[in-house]
Design an enzyme around this catalytic site. Structure first.
Site, PDB file in Angstrom:
ATOM      1  N   GLY A  57     -16.117 -10.887   0.138  1.00 55.86           N
ATOM      2  CA  GLY A  57     -15.865 -10.370   1.641  1.00 55.86           C
ATOM      3  C   GLY A  57     -16.772 -11.144   2.365  1.00 55.86           C
ATOM      4  O   GLY A  57     -17.845 -11.981   1.582  1.00 55.86           O
ATOM      5  N   CYS A  84     -15.370 -10.690  -6.042  1.00 56.20           N
ATOM      6  CA  CYS A  84     -15.593 -11.876  -5.223  1.00 56.20           C
ATOM      7  C   CYS A  84     -16.789 -11.199  -4.752  1.00 56.20           C
ATOM      8  O   CYS A  84     -18.025 -10.011  -5.140  1.00 56.20           O
ATOM      9  CB  CYS A  84     -15.083 -12.702  -3.443  1.00 56.20           C
ATOM     10  SG  CYS A  84     -16.448 -14.093  -2.969  1.00 56.20           S
ATOM     11  N   TYR A  85     -16.917 -10.915  -3.234  1.00 50.00           N
ATOM     12  CA  TYR A  85     -17.904 -10.082  -3.200  1.00 50.00           C
ATOM     13  C   TYR A  85     -18.022  -8.723  -3.769  1.00 50.00           C
ATOM     14  O   TYR A  85     -19.766  -8.131  -3.669  1.00 50.00           O
ATOM     15  CB  TYR A  85     -18.027  -9.638  -1.236  1.00 50.00           C
ATOM     16  CG  TYR A  85     -18.796  -8.920  -0.454  1.00 50.00           C
ATOM     17  CD1 TYR A  85     -20.704  -9.104   0.579  1.00 50.00           C
ATOM     18  CD2 TYR A  85     -18.943  -7.054  -0.732  1.00 50.00           C
ATOM     19  CE1 TYR A  85     -21.513  -8.240   0.328  1.00 50.00           C
ATOM     20  CE2 TYR A  85     -19.898  -6.907  -0.129  1.00 50.00           C
ATOM     21  CZ  TYR A  85     -21.120  -7.498   0.594  1.00 50.00           C
ATOM     22  OH  TYR A  85     -22.007  -6.407   0.951  1.00 50.00           O
ATOM     23  N   HIS A 181     -10.242 -15.213  -6.215  1.00 49.89           N
ATOM     24  CA  HIS A 181      -9.750 -13.864  -5.518  1.00 49.89           C
ATOM     25  C   HIS A 181      -8.091 -13.882  -6.346  1.00 49.89           C
ATOM     26  O   HIS A 181      -7.478 -15.292  -5.965  1.00 49.89           O
ATOM     27  CB  HIS A 181      -9.079 -14.539  -4.053  1.00 49.89           C
ATOM     28  CG  HIS A 181     -10.215 -14.332  -3.727  1.00 49.89           C
ATOM     29  ND1 HIS A 181     -10.370 -13.400  -2.533  1.00 49.89           N
ATOM     30  CD2 HIS A 181     -11.267 -14.651  -3.123  1.00 49.89           C
ATOM     31  CE1 HIS A 181     -11.934 -13.580  -2.195  1.00 49.89           C
ATOM     32  NE2 HIS A 181     -12.356 -14.505  -2.204  1.00 49.89           N
ATOM     33  N   GLU A 183      -5.226 -12.024  -6.020  1.00 52.36           N
ATOM     34  CA  GLU A 183      -4.334 -12.191  -4.889  1.00 52.36           C
ATOM     35  C   GLU A 183      -3.392 -13.572  -4.089  1.00 52.36           C
ATOM     36  O   GLU A 183      -2.550 -12.938  -3.855  1.00 52.36           O
ATOM     37  CB  GLU A 183      -5.119 -10.618  -3.834  1.00 52.36           C
ATOM     38  CG  GLU A 183      -5.967 -11.678  -3.189  1.00 52.36           C
ATOM     39  CD  GLU A 183      -7.661 -11.004  -3.450  1.00 52.36           C
ATOM     40  OE1 GLU A 183      -8.165 -11.762  -2.368  1.00 52.36           O
ATOM     41  OE2 GLU A 183      -8.082 -11.645  -4.593  1.00 52.36           O
ATOM     42  N   ASP A 239      11.654  -2.126  13.257  1.00 47.83           N
ATOM     43  CA  ASP A 239      10.675  -1.066  12.616  1.00 47.83           C
ATOM     44  C   ASP A 239      11.376   0.587  13.412  1.00 47.83           C
ATOM     45  O   ASP A 239      11.090   1.710  12.710  1.00 47.83           O
ATOM     46  CB  ASP A 239       9.308  -1.219  13.406  1.00 47.83           C
ATOM     47  CG  ASP A 239       9.276  -2.597  12.858  1.00 47.83           C
ATOM     48  OD1 ASP A 239       9.682  -2.939  11.212  1.00 47.83           O
ATOM     49  OD2 ASP A 239       7.883  -2.867  13.721  1.00 47.83           O
ATOM     50  N   LYS A 380       5.532  -4.319   6.235  1.00 46.02           N
ATOM     51  CA  LYS A 380       6.849  -4.867   6.958  1.00 46.02           C
ATOM     52  C   LYS A 380       7.745  -5.314   5.880  1.00 46.02           C
ATOM     53  O   LYS A 380       9.529  -4.993   6.091  1.00 46.02           O
ATOM     54  CB  LYS A 380       6.831  -6.113   8.006  1.00 46.02           C
ATOM     55  CG  LYS A 380       8.255  -6.874   9.058  1.00 46.02           C
ATOM     56  CD  LYS A 380       8.167  -6.106  10.212  1.00 46.02           C
ATOM     57  CE  LYS A 380       9.393  -6.883  11.438  1.00 46.02           C
ATOM     58  NZ  LYS A 380       8.877  -5.787  12.298  1.00 46.02           N
TER      59      LYS A 380
END
Length: 524
Positions: A57, A84-85, A181, A183, A239, A380
């Protein structure tokens, strides 16, 4: 979510990467869900996660008003990973010290692993197989604070030149923190680190698959619906097609799907969509050709926001009429995806409105129908996997995104049958040649736009004063950001030549080379 699946809960503190954490975990066949840091503590415990991840964040934990979380989370006996945060918050709440870094650290950094433990085991095994330096690894940093003193019971696991505690751990309690990070793609071994947490620390089992999702969803839909009637608005897009097919598989003819042709679809699209739905998917379809109604309402309308609202209101009016003719309908199927759900509960709050959302909204409120949103837990790419599991064709699954208002926002200025026909033919040429080049699956979106201006030209020995077509082609993963595609000069020349020669009323073609931001993908 079915309790038979192991689950990882992600608590969001406003990081731009939070969705990526969820995606990476799901890629490892473990279910993950995001909740804002403001979520009630009871809801966190009711979720019964196998592990918890505290996201990054933009805040500093020592500043007034910094987002916090209930300290009881550390007494649940559940493994926790702070990123991180999230790592700084864990340090702050458990008695350590966080301070401003001597210099901010953004971008790639060399991580030196001091204590591999279970978290970095995957990295160490990989490096040993590839004869890499077992003490080094590249990670992506994005912070201006750092840990100055670890909480009691924690030990350092890795460091960088600027961060003495780039990773920390308390294996006894299952608590770990990463200053970087894992990710993002810029941390090459990030997935192995996350897997070290979800499998090694949390003991999760990789049972979250699209097949299990489909089977579970069918059971839940049948239980929810019973013998009641269900209605669904379908557009030909991925979708709504997958949502309708999934519900149809569960309840069969109890579902009526309504396909409203607003006259703003692509070249011969209504015929192709109908054939697919009826022959390929065997759906119970009600087809409504409302072309004249929509075009009459749009006559002399230039403003794009007015176009969108007119189309949305007319769609609702026609859809309501069809619903009443079916009889007593209790449920409405919508193709809501997980990014929509996340945006609605995000810690940062919904983004500022740039333009009215292209999906039709307001139907449940006006019609008082109960919602069925079978895809609301999916991203998606997962929707496409579900579609493949259900047997949908590649052509349907990989249709390019198409705005709800259709060509109304690609015919700039007034909409007439003649101008629509020009755009449809030009757009068909674009998609046809892109397909011949084998680029359809490689490009997020490619289409033509009819501009509301005329330019001078020469055809034969005669002067012309005709319209301009703009071609737009972009690369993207989620539509939030996009970059223009570097199409070859030969292909651009071919597209221009064909459009000018084959589409009456066009004498000039231009190519859009703007990215998002600052531009949007659509012109209106």
């Amino acid at each position: 979510m079915d309790k038979t699946f192991d689950k990882i809960l992600i608590v969001d503190f406003g990081s731009q990467y939070t969705q990526l954490i969820a995606r990476r975990i799901r890629e490892s066949s473990v279910y993950s869900e995001i909740q804002p840091c403001t979520v009630p503590f009871r809801k966190l415990t009711d979720f019964k996660p196998q592990g918890i991840i505290l996201s990054g964040g933009p805040s500093s934990v020592y500043e007034k008003g910094a987002p916090l979380i209930h300290k009881g989370i550390f007494n649940l006996g559940i493994p926790i990973l702070g990123i991180c945060y999230g790592m700084q918050l864990m340090t702050h709440l458990l008695g350590g010290k966080v301070g401003k870094a001597q210099r901010r650290e953004y971008g790639p950094s060399e991580l030196k692993i001091d204590d591999p433990g279970i978290l970095f085991q995957g990295i160490m095994e990989h490096l040993s197989r590839t004869d890499g330096d077992r003490k080094k690894n590249t990670v992506w940093m994005s912070h201006g604070d750092r840990i100055e003193a670890l909480p009691t019971g924690f030990s350092p696991m890795a460091h960088t030149e600027n961060s003495p505690y780039a990773a920390m751990g308390n294996p006894h309690r299952g608590f770990f923190g990463l200053q970087f990070h894992p990710e993002v793609v810029h941390t090459p071994m990030g997935k192995e680190i996350l897997n070290g947490f979800i499998f090694g620390v949390c003991g999760c089992q990789p049972k979250w698959t699209m097949r299990s999702f489909v089977n579970q969803s069918i059971e839940e839909i049948r239980k929810t619906v019973g013998k009641e009637k269900v209605i669904c608005a379908i557009s030909g897009g991925v979708d709504s097609s997958v949502a309708a097919t999934l519900v149809h598989k569960a309840i069969g003819k109890q579902l009526t799907s309504v396909f409203i042709n607003n006259g703003l679809l692509r070249f011969r699209e209504s015929d192709q969509v109908l054939e697919t739905y009826r022959k390929e998917l065997n759906l119970n379809i009600r087809y409504v050709d409302a072309t004249d109604s929509f075009l009459t309402k749009l006559k002399n309308v230039n403003d794009p926001e007015r176009k969108r609202k007119i189309i949305g209101n007319e769609f609702i009016r026609i859809f309501e009429k069809e619903a009443r003719s079916i009889g007593k309908v209790k449920f409405l199927v919508q193709g809501t995806l997980y990014p929509d759900v996340i945006e609605s509960v995000s810690f940062k709050g919904p983004s500022a409105t740039i333009k009215t959302h292209h999906n039709v909204g307001g139907l449940p409120l006006k019609m008082r129908l109960r919602l069925i949103e079978p895809l609301r837990e999916l991203f998606k790419d997962e929707v496409r996997k579900v579609g493949k599991e259900l047997g949908l064709s590649q052509g349907l699954l990989w249709r390019q995104p198409f705005p709800g208002p259709g060509l109304a926002v690609r015919v700039l200025g007034p909409i007439t049958k003649e101008r629509l026909e020009m755009l449809k033919k030009a757009d068909h040429i674009v998609t046809e040649e892109i397909e011949k080049e084998g680029l359809t699956r490689k490009i997020w979106q490619v289409f033509a736009v009819l501009l509301p201006i005329k330019t001078v030209g020469v055809m034969g020995d005669e002067r012309t004063y005709d319209y301009v077509i703009a071609i737009r082609a972009v690369h993207s993963t989620d539509g939030m950001t996009a970059d223009w595609v570097r199409l070859s000069y030969d292909l651009l020349g071919l597209l221009s030549n064909r459009i000018i020669n084959e589409v009456k009323g066009i004498n000039r073609v231009v190519y859009d080379i703007s990215s998002k931001p600052p531009s949007t993908i659509e012109w209106e």
